[in-house]
Design a protein around this motif. Structure first.
Motif, PDB file in Angstrom:
ATOM      1  N   THR A 214      11.130   7.401 -12.734  1.00 53.83           N
ATOM      2  CA  THR A 214      10.322   6.283 -12.247  1.00 53.83           C
ATOM      3  C   THR A 214       8.952   6.287 -12.905  1.00 53.83           C
ATOM      4  O   THR A 214       8.428   5.239 -13.322  1.00 53.83           O
ATOM      5  N   SER A 215       8.374   7.480 -13.036  1.00 53.93           N
ATOM      6  CA  SER A 215       7.072   7.609 -13.683  1.00 53.93           C
ATOM      7  C   SER A 215       7.151   7.231 -15.155  1.00 53.93           C
ATOM      8  O   SER A 215       6.278   6.520 -15.677  1.00 53.93           O
ATOM      9  N   LYS A 216       8.185   7.706 -15.841  1.00 52.76           N
ATOM     10  CA  LYS A 216       8.343   7.404 -17.268  1.00 52.76           C
ATOM     11  C   LYS A 216       8.559   5.915 -17.497  1.00 52.76           C
ATOM     12  O   LYS A 216       8.036   5.337 -18.464  1.00 52.76           O
ATOM     13  N   LEU A 217       9.320   5.279 -16.630  1.00 54.13           N
ATOM     14  CA  LEU A 217       9.572   3.848 -16.777  1.00 54.13           C
ATOM     15  C   LEU A 217       8.287   3.051 -16.567  1.00 54.13           C
ATOM     16  O   LEU A 217       7.993   2.109 -17.313  1.00 54.13           O
ATOM     17  N   ALA A 218       7.518   3.433 -15.539  1.00 54.30           N
ATOM     18  CA  ALA A 218       6.253   2.748 -15.281  1.00 54.30           C
ATOM     19  C   ALA A 218       5.288   2.923 -16.458  1.00 54.30           C
ATOM     20  O   ALA A 218       4.601   1.974 -16.865  1.00 54.30           O
ATOM     21  N   ALA A 219       5.248   4.137 -17.020  1.00 54.15           N
ATOM     22  CA  ALA A 219       4.370   4.400 -18.158  1.00 54.15           C
ATOM     23  C   ALA A 219       4.797   3.591 -19.376  1.00 54.15           C
ATOM     24  O   ALA A 219       3.959   3.066 -20.115  1.00 54.15           O
ATOM     25  N   ALA A 220       6.114   3.497 -19.583  1.00 49.35           N
ATOM     26  CA  ALA A 220       6.618   2.732 -20.727  1.00 49.35           C
ATOM     27  C   ALA A 220       6.293   1.249 -20.577  1.00 49.35           C
ATOM     28  O   ALA A 220       5.895   0.586 -21.541  1.00 49.35           O
ATOM     29  N   LYS A 221       6.438   0.719 -19.374  1.00 50.01           N
ATOM     30  CA  LYS A 221       6.120  -0.691 -19.130  1.00 50.01           C
ATOM     31  C   LYS A 221       4.629  -0.954 -19.338  1.00 50.01           C
ATOM     32  O   LYS A 221       4.248  -1.982 -19.921  1.00 50.01           O
ATOM     33  N   GLN A 222       3.794  -0.038 -18.860  1.00 52.82           N
ATOM     34  CA  GLN A 222       2.352  -0.209 -19.043  1.00 52.82           C
ATOM     35  C   GLN A 222       1.979  -0.130 -20.519  1.00 52.82           C
ATOM     36  O   GLN A 222       1.155  -0.909 -21.015  1.00 52.82           O
ATOM     37  N   SER A 223       2.604   0.815 -21.228  1.00 50.75           N
ATOM     38  CA  SER A 223       2.350   0.951 -22.662  1.00 50.75           C
ATOM     39  C   SER A 223       2.775  -0.307 -23.410  1.00 50.75           C
ATOM     40  O   SER A 223       2.078  -0.778 -24.320  1.00 50.75           O
ATOM     41  N   TYR A 224       3.902  -0.873 -23.008  1.00 49.29           N
ATOM     42  CA  TYR A 224       4.388  -2.098 -23.645  1.00 49.29           C
ATOM     43  C   TYR A 224       3.405  -3.250 -23.404  1.00 49.29           C
ATOM     44  O   TYR A 224       3.084  -4.006 -24.335  1.00 49.29           O
ATOM     45  N   ALA A 225       2.930  -3.380 -22.178  1.00 50.94           N
ATOM     46  CA  ALA A 225       1.964  -4.435 -21.852  1.00 50.94           C
ATOM     47  C   ALA A 225       0.680  -4.254 -22.647  1.00 50.94           C
ATOM     48  O   ALA A 225       0.101  -5.229 -23.159  1.00 50.94           O
ATOM     49  N   ASN A 226       0.216  -2.996 -22.770  1.00 50.16           N
ATOM     50  CA  ASN A 226      -0.993  -2.726 -23.550  1.00 50.16           C
ATOM     51  C   ASN A 226      -0.797  -3.082 -25.019  1.00 50.16           C
ATOM     52  O   ASN A 226      -1.698  -3.643 -25.651  1.00 50.16           O
ATOM     53  N   CYS A 227       0.364  -2.751 -25.551  1.00 50.72           N
ATOM     54  CA  CYS A 227       0.653  -3.061 -26.956  1.00 50.72           C
ATOM     55  C   CYS A 227       0.655  -4.561 -27.199  1.00 50.72           C
ATOM     56  O   CYS A 227       0.115  -5.044 -28.205  1.00 50.72           O
ATOM     57  N   GLU A 228       1.283  -5.300 -26.294  1.00 49.35           N
ATOM     58  CA  GLU A 228       1.318  -6.756 -26.445  1.00 49.35           C
ATOM     59  C   GLU A 228      -0.099  -7.334 -26.375  1.00 49.35           C
ATOM     60  O   GLU A 228      -0.458  -8.241 -27.140  1.00 49.35           O
ATOM     61  N   GLU A 229      -0.902  -6.798 -25.473  1.00 48.21           N
ATOM     62  CA  GLU A 229      -2.284  -7.255 -25.354  1.00 48.21           C
ATOM     63  C   GLU A 229      -3.077  -6.919 -26.606  1.00 48.21           C
ATOM     64  O   GLU A 229      -3.865  -7.741 -27.106  1.00 48.21           O
ATOM     65  N   ASP A 230      -2.867  -5.716 -27.141  1.00 54.41           N
ATOM     66  CA  ASP A 230      -3.577  -5.305 -28.350  1.00 54.41           C
ATOM     67  C   ASP A 230      -3.142  -6.123 -29.566  1.00 54.41           C
ATOM     68  O   ASP A 230      -3.957  -6.431 -30.445  1.00 54.41           O
ATOM     69  N   LEU A 231      -1.867  -6.467 -29.638  1.00 58.46           N
ATOM     70  CA  LEU A 231      -1.393  -7.285 -30.760  1.00 58.46           C
ATOM     71  C   LEU A 231      -2.054  -8.664 -30.741  1.00 58.46           C
ATOM     72  O   LEU A 231      -2.466  -9.175 -31.792  1.00 58.46           O
TER      73      LEU A 231
ATOM     74  N   VAL B  57       6.075  -1.253 -30.232  1.00 59.43           N
ATOM     75  CA  VAL B  57       6.708  -2.217 -29.335  1.00 59.43           C
ATOM     76  C   VAL B  57       8.219  -2.204 -29.515  1.00 59.43           C
ATOM     77  O   VAL B  57       8.978  -2.225 -28.534  1.00 59.43           O
ATOM     78  N   ALA B  58       8.673  -2.157 -30.759  1.00 56.08           N
ATOM     79  CA  ALA B  58      10.110  -2.115 -31.019  1.00 56.08           C
ATOM     80  C   ALA B  58      10.739  -0.867 -30.404  1.00 56.08           C
ATOM     81  O   ALA B  58      11.833  -0.923 -29.826  1.00 56.08           O
ATOM     82  N   GLY B  59      10.035   0.268 -30.523  1.00 54.72           N
ATOM     83  CA  GLY B  59      10.545   1.500 -29.931  1.00 54.72           C
ATOM     84  C   GLY B  59      10.610   1.437 -28.416  1.00 54.72           C
ATOM     85  O   GLY B  59      11.583   1.888 -27.802  1.00 54.72           O
ATOM     86  N   LEU B  60       9.589   0.844 -27.815  1.00 55.59           N
ATOM     87  CA  LEU B  60       9.573   0.719 -26.352  1.00 55.59           C
ATOM     88  C   LEU B  60      10.663  -0.228 -25.852  1.00 55.59           C
ATOM     89  O   LEU B  60      11.249  -0.012 -24.789  1.00 55.59           O
ATOM     90  N   LYS B  61      10.935  -1.279 -26.620  1.00 54.86           N
ATOM     91  CA  LYS B  61      11.997  -2.210 -26.230  1.00 54.86           C
ATOM     92  C   LYS B  61      13.352  -1.508 -26.190  1.00 54.86           C
ATOM     93  O   LYS B  61      14.216  -1.847 -25.379  1.00 54.86           O
ATOM     94  N   ASP B  62      13.549  -0.536 -27.081  1.00 52.30           N
ATOM     95  CA  ASP B  62      14.794   0.237 -27.080  1.00 52.30           C
ATOM     96  C   ASP B  62      14.790   1.295 -25.977  1.00 52.30           C
ATOM     97  O   ASP B  62      15.831   1.601 -25.392  1.00 52.30           O
ATOM     98  N   LYS B  63      13.612   1.842 -25.720  1.00 54.64           N
ATOM     99  CA  LYS B  63      13.501   2.975 -24.792  1.00 54.64           C
ATOM    100  C   LYS B  63      13.604   2.561 -23.326  1.00 54.64           C
ATOM    101  O   LYS B  63      14.276   3.244 -22.531  1.00 54.64           O
ATOM    102  N   MET B  64      12.970   1.464 -22.966  1.00 52.26           N
ATOM    103  CA  MET B  64      12.912   1.078 -21.553  1.00 52.26           C
ATOM    104  C   MET B  64      14.284   0.813 -20.927  1.00 52.26           C
ATOM    105  O   MET B  64      14.541   1.261 -19.799  1.00 52.26           O
ATOM    106  N   PRO B  65      15.197   0.118 -21.590  1.00 51.02           N
ATOM    107  CA  PRO B  65      16.522  -0.082 -20.984  1.00 51.02           C
ATOM    108  C   PRO B  65      17.265   1.231 -20.753  1.00 51.02           C
ATOM    109  O   PRO B  65      17.990   1.377 -19.751  1.00 51.02           O
ATOM    110  N   ASP B  66      17.087   2.194 -21.668  1.00 48.99           N
ATOM    111  CA  ASP B  66      17.744   3.492 -21.495  1.00 48.99           C
ATOM    112  C   ASP B  66      17.196   4.226 -20.271  1.00 48.99           C
ATOM    113  O   ASP B  66      17.954   4.832 -19.496  1.00 48.99           O
ATOM    114  N   ILE B  67      15.874   4.187 -20.109  1.00 50.09           N
ATOM    115  CA  ILE B  67      15.268   4.837 -18.938  1.00 50.09           C
ATOM    116  C   ILE B  67      15.755   4.159 -17.663  1.00 50.09           C
ATOM    117  O   ILE B  67      16.088   4.831 -16.672  1.00 50.09           O
TER     118      ILE B  67
END
Length: 205
Positions: A140-157, A66-76
Motif C-alpha cells: 500500500t505504501s509503495k503504491l501510494a509512493a508510486a502514484k505520488q511520484s507519477y503525479a509529480n513527474c507529470e507536473e514537472d513535465l 513516467v514510462a517506468g511508473l506506468k509499468d510498475k503501478m499495475p504490477d504493484i
C-alpha cells in the motif's frame, strides 16, 4: 565587452524553483536588461540555448521515469489485490488451484493452501517473506509512493514545457533585437558616409 552578457547564467543560479528544485526560466521582458550592446548577443544566446538543453535533458529523464511508473503501478496493484485476497482466507478454506507465470510464454499449475505469509520481489533479484499484514502495508505504501511520484513527474513535465517555451521566446526576442540593432547601425553608417560626401562637395572659400 559588457559583463552584463553573463547575467542570465547568474540569474539562473539564483532563480526560484518548483517544488522539485527545477529552476524557473528568466522571463525576458526588456532585452536591454540582459545585454547592453551587440557584443553581448552571441554569449546571451548561447547561455539561453544551454538552459533549453538542460530543460530538455530533464524532460527526457522524466519521460522515461513516467514510462517506468506506468509499468510498475499495475504490477504493484495486482500484487496488493492478491495479498488482500489471501488475507481473507482462513485455515478452514480449501486450497486454491491456480497457475503462475514462469516466463512470458510458460505457466505452471499450483495449489495454494491458506497462508499467513507471502514472498515479495524487492528488486535486484531479492525476495523476502512477509507476514500478510506487513506485506499489505508495504505494498500500500509503495503504491501510494508510486502514484505520488507519477503525479509529480507529470507536473514537472508540464513545468518544463512552460520553461522551454519561455526560453524560446527569450531567444527570439534577443535575436530580433539584434536584427533591429544591425539595421540601426547600418543606417547610421550610411548617414555618416553621406554626410562625409556632402562635406567633400562643398566649394573651397
Amino acid at each position: 565587452m559588457s559583463s552584463k552578457g553573463k547575467e542570465p547564467a547568474a540569474q539562473q543560479d539564483a532563480a526560484p524553483t518548483n517544488p522539485r528544485g527545477i529552476p524557473y526560466a528568466p522571463f525576458v521582458d526588456k532585452v536591454e536588461d540582459y545585454i547592453t550592446s551587440r557584443d553581448d548577443v552571441q554569449s546571451t544566446l548561447r547561455s539561453f540555448q544551454e538552459m533549453i538543453s538542460k530543460y530538455q535533458f530533464m524532460e527526457l529523464n522524466l519521460q522515461r521515469r513516467v514510462a517506468g511508473l506506468k509499468d510498475k503501478m499495475p504490477d504493484i496493484q495486482k500484487t496488493l489485490d492478491t495479498v488482500r485476497f489471501l488475507q481473507t482466507r482462513t485455515e478452514e478454506s480449501d486450497p486454491i488451484e491456480t497457475t503462475f507465470e514462469l516466463n512470458d510464454t510458460l505457466y505452471a499449475k499450483a495449489s495454494i493452501p491458506p497462508t499467513d505469509e507471502v514472498y515479495l520481489w524487492l528488486g535486484a533479484n531479492v525476495m523476502l517473506a512477509y507476514p500478510i499484514d506487513e506485506a499489505k502495508t508495504l505494498l500500500t505504501s509503495k503504491l501510494a509512493a508510486a502514484k505520488q511520484s507519477y503525479a509529480n513527474c507529470e507536473e514537472d513535465l508540464e513545468f518544463l514545457r512552460e520553461q522551454i517555451t519561455t526560453m524560446e521566446v527569450a531567444i527570439a526576442r534577443v535575436y530580433n533585437w539584434d536584427v533591429v540593432q544591425k539595421r540601426k547601425d547600418k543606417a547610421d553608417e550610411e548617414r555618416k558616409g553621406k554626410g562625409s560626401e556632402d562635406g567633400d562637395d562643398q566649394p573651397n572659400g
